[in-house]
Write a protein that holds these residues in place. Structure first.
Motif, PDB file in Angstrom:
ATOM      1  N   PRO A  89     -41.449  34.070 -17.177  1.00 20.06           N
ATOM      2  CA  PRO A  89     -41.505  33.964 -18.612  1.00 20.06           C
ATOM      3  C   PRO A  89     -41.817  32.386 -18.486  1.00 20.06           C
ATOM      4  O   PRO A  89     -41.688  31.600 -17.439  1.00 20.06           O
ATOM      5  CB  PRO A  89     -39.895  33.841 -18.915  1.00 20.06           C
ATOM      6  N   VAL A  91     -42.333  30.272 -21.868  1.00 18.93           N
ATOM      7  CA  VAL A  91     -41.913  29.890 -22.880  1.00 18.93           C
ATOM      8  C   VAL A  91     -42.520  28.303 -23.062  1.00 18.93           C
ATOM      9  O   VAL A  91     -42.322  27.612 -22.179  1.00 18.93           O
ATOM     10  CB  VAL A  91     -40.607  30.016 -23.474  1.00 18.93           C
ATOM     11  N   ARG A  94     -40.766  25.152 -21.565  1.00 16.25           N
ATOM     12  CA  ARG A  94     -39.749  25.375 -20.440  1.00 16.25           C
ATOM     13  C   ARG A  94     -40.864  25.253 -19.113  1.00 16.25           C
ATOM     14  O   ARG A  94     -41.955  25.140 -19.005  1.00 16.25           O
ATOM     15  CB  ARG A  94     -39.599  26.803 -20.300  1.00 16.25           C
ATOM     16  N   SER A  97     -43.841  27.185 -18.229  1.00 13.07           N
ATOM     17  CA  SER A  97     -45.075  26.834 -18.987  1.00 13.07           C
ATOM     18  C   SER A  97     -45.998  25.776 -18.503  1.00 13.07           C
ATOM     19  O   SER A  97     -47.109  25.902 -17.971  1.00 13.07           O
ATOM     20  CB  SER A  97     -44.755  26.378 -20.472  1.00 13.07           C
ATOM     21  N   TRP A 126     -34.438  25.747 -28.091  1.00 16.72           N
ATOM     22  CA  TRP A 126     -33.968  26.548 -27.082  1.00 16.72           C
ATOM     23  C   TRP A 126     -32.594  26.612 -27.427  1.00 16.72           C
ATOM     24  O   TRP A 126     -31.869  25.784 -27.313  1.00 16.72           O
ATOM     25  CB  TRP A 126     -34.237  26.272 -25.606  1.00 16.72           C
ATOM     26  N   ASP A 159     -34.166  34.207 -16.022  1.00 16.93           N
ATOM     27  CA  ASP A 159     -34.874  33.108 -16.807  1.00 16.93           C
ATOM     28  C   ASP A 159     -35.528  33.955 -18.111  1.00 16.93           C
ATOM     29  O   ASP A 159     -36.110  33.373 -18.997  1.00 16.93           O
ATOM     30  CB  ASP A 159     -35.767  32.422 -16.074  1.00 16.93           C
ATOM     31  N   GLN A 160     -34.722  35.098 -18.310  1.00 15.19           N
ATOM     32  CA  GLN A 160     -35.410  36.113 -19.632  1.00 15.19           C
ATOM     33  C   GLN A 160     -35.058  35.131 -20.809  1.00 15.19           C
ATOM     34  O   GLN A 160     -33.967  34.499 -21.155  1.00 15.19           O
ATOM     35  CB  GLN A 160     -34.500  37.192 -19.530  1.00 15.19           C
ATOM     36  N   THR A 161     -35.854  35.238 -21.765  1.00 12.63           N
ATOM     37  CA  THR A 161     -36.023  34.347 -22.788  1.00 12.63           C
ATOM     38  C   THR A 161     -34.627  35.180 -23.813  1.00 12.63           C
ATOM     39  O   THR A 161     -34.709  36.289 -23.848  1.00 12.63           O
ATOM     40  CB  THR A 161     -37.205  34.614 -23.758  1.00 12.63           C
ATOM     41  N   THR A 163     -32.280  36.051 -26.868  1.00 10.03           N
ATOM     42  CA  THR A 163     -32.834  36.811 -28.249  1.00 10.03           C
ATOM     43  C   THR A 163     -32.184  35.585 -29.392  1.00 10.03           C
ATOM     44  O   THR A 163     -31.312  35.408 -29.648  1.00 10.03           O
ATOM     45  CB  THR A 163     -31.872  37.976 -28.373  1.00 10.03           C
ATOM     46  N   ARG A 257     -37.742  38.966 -30.790  1.00  8.26           N
ATOM     47  CA  ARG A 257     -37.680  37.244 -30.939  1.00  8.26           C
ATOM     48  C   ARG A 257     -38.698  36.844 -31.784  1.00  8.26           C
ATOM     49  O   ARG A 257     -39.585  37.526 -32.309  1.00  8.26           O
ATOM     50  CB  ARG A 257     -37.713  36.849 -29.603  1.00  8.26           C
TER      51      ARG A 257
END
Length: 315
Positions: A89, A91, A94, A97, A126, A159-161, A163, A257
Motif C-alpha cells: 500500500p 497511500v 504514508r 508512498s 489518516w 498495512d492495509q488501508t 476503511t 474507500r
C-alpha cells in the motif's frame, strides 16, 4: 424511504492529519507537437507519405526516430516496474508512498534523466480510531473491516488501508438514523413529502447516483450530524454478478474507500488554497479549511448496513 426510530452510536472518526511531507514528485514529460497547415503539393514519384507537421526533407529522420522509440517498450520490464510499485500500500503521505517515490527516482536517474524529489507539506488524513455501534433497540458493534480472503494474500496485509473517507470531520455522535437513498437533493425532497426530517440525525446513504462527497455535504445542509455510506449489492454486489474473489463485484463486507473533500470549492491541499504547500509556509487552521466536511462520515459494507435496516421502523 424508511427512518429508524432508535439510536445509533456511531462515527467516531478521530482523523489524524500529520501534515506529512507530500513526498511526491510529479515529473511531466510533455511532448509538444505544433502542426502547421501546409498547402497541397504534387507528390513526387516514390516519395513517402506526408507526415503532418514535418517538412518533406525531415521525414526520413523522423520516421527512423519513431521506429527507434517503438522498439523500446518491453512488456517484461513494464511488469517489473508495476509489481515493484504496487507490491505494498502506498497511500499519499504514508511511508509506502515515499518508498514508491524513491524507486521512481532511482529508475528515472538510471534512464539518464535529471530527476529530483520536491517535498511539500499537505494535510493528509489518516484515521486513528473508528467505531460504529448500534445501541438501541439492541446493542451491536459493526465490523467496519474487510475480512481476509484466503486466495488474496494482500487482504491480510498489516498495512492495509483502513476503511475510511478522507477529509471527513472528526466526531463522536449518537443519534437516530434516517435512510436517504442516494442522498442527493431529490431524495431529501421525497423525505420532506413523507414528513421525515434528518435534522439532528445520522443519515444512511448508498453509494451511487452522485459523487460520494455530495452525500455528506447535502446531509449537513439539511441538519444531519453524521453520515454513513454503504455499498448496495443491487448497485455493486451479488445482484450484478459474482462477487470477489469469484467475480468483480463487492462482497458482503467489501467497503468503498475514498475522499469526501468538498472539491467543488477547490481541489488540492485544504490548508493551502491558492498557494504552495511549502514546508514551514502559510497554512490555514484546520477549523478554517472550507473543503474539510463539517460532520463525521464513514463508509461501511452492506453487511454492516443490514442490521440497521432490519431494526428500522417508521415511514
Amino acid at each position: 424511504m424508511r427512518c429508524l426510530e432508535t439510536a445509533i452510536r456511531s462515527l467516531r472518526l478521530l482523523t489524524r492529519a500529520d501534515n506529512l511531507a507530500g513526498m511526491r514528485r510529479t515529473i511531466v514529460l510533455a511532448a509538444v507537437f505544433l502542426a502547421f497547415l501546409q498547402l497541397d503539393a504534387p507528390r513526387l514519384s516514390g516519395q513517402a507519405p506526408a507526415l503532418r507537421g514535418f517538412p518533406s526533407e525531415g521525414l526520413s529522420a523522423q520516421r527512423a526516430l519513431e521506429e527507434k522509440f517503438r522498439a523500446v517498450p518491453d512488456p517484461a520490464r513494464l511488469r517489473e516496474y508495476m509489481q515493484a510499485m504496487s507490491a505494498e500500500p502506498h497511500v499519499a503521505g504514508r511511508p509506502g508512498s515515499r518508498k514508491v517515490a524513491d524507486y521512481a527516482l532511482e529508475r528515472f536517474k538510471s534512464f539518464g534523466l535529471n530527476a529530483v524529489i520536491e517535498e511539500h507539506e499537505a494535510y493528509m488524513p489518516w484515521p486513528i480510531e473508528r467505531r460504529l455501534e448500534m445501541v438501541a433497540p439492541t446493542g451491536r458493534a459493526m465490523l467496519i473491516q474487510e475480512p481476509p480472503v484466503a486466495s488474496d494474500p494482500d487482504s491480510t496485509d498489516i498495512d492495509q488501508t483502513p476503511t475510511f473517507n478522507a477529509y471527513s470531520a472528526d466526531g463522536d455522535v449518537t443519534g437516530e438514523v434516517v435512510y436517504v437513498n442516494y442522498g442527493v437533493p431529490g431524495d431529501y425532497e421525497q423525505l420532506e413529502k413523507l414528513g421525515v426530517s434528518v435534522k439532528g440525525k445520522i443519515v444512511l446513504a448508498r453509494y451511487g447516483g452522485s459523487w460520494r462527497g455530495i452525500k455528506p455535504k447535502v446531509a449537513y445542509e439539511h441538519g444531519a450530524i453524521g453520515c454513513l455510506i454503504f455499498s448496495d449489492p443491487k448497485d455493486d454486489g451479488f445482484f450484478q454478478g459474482e462477487v470477489y474473489p469469484d467475480g468483480p463485484y463487492r462482497p458482503e463486507f467489501g467497503v468503498q474507500r475514498g475522499s469526501v473533500m468538498d472539491m467543488p470549492i477547490h481541489t488540492g491541499d485544504p490548508l493551502t488554497p491558492g498557494w504552495g504547500a511549502t514546508a514551514g509556509g502559510k497554512k490555514l487552521p484546520v477549523s478554517e479549511a472550507k473543503t474539510i466536511l463539517k460532520i463525521p462520515v464513514m463508509p461501511i459494507a452492506w453487511g454492516d448496513a443490514l442490521p440497521i435496516f432490519q431494526a428500522m421502523r417508521g415511514p
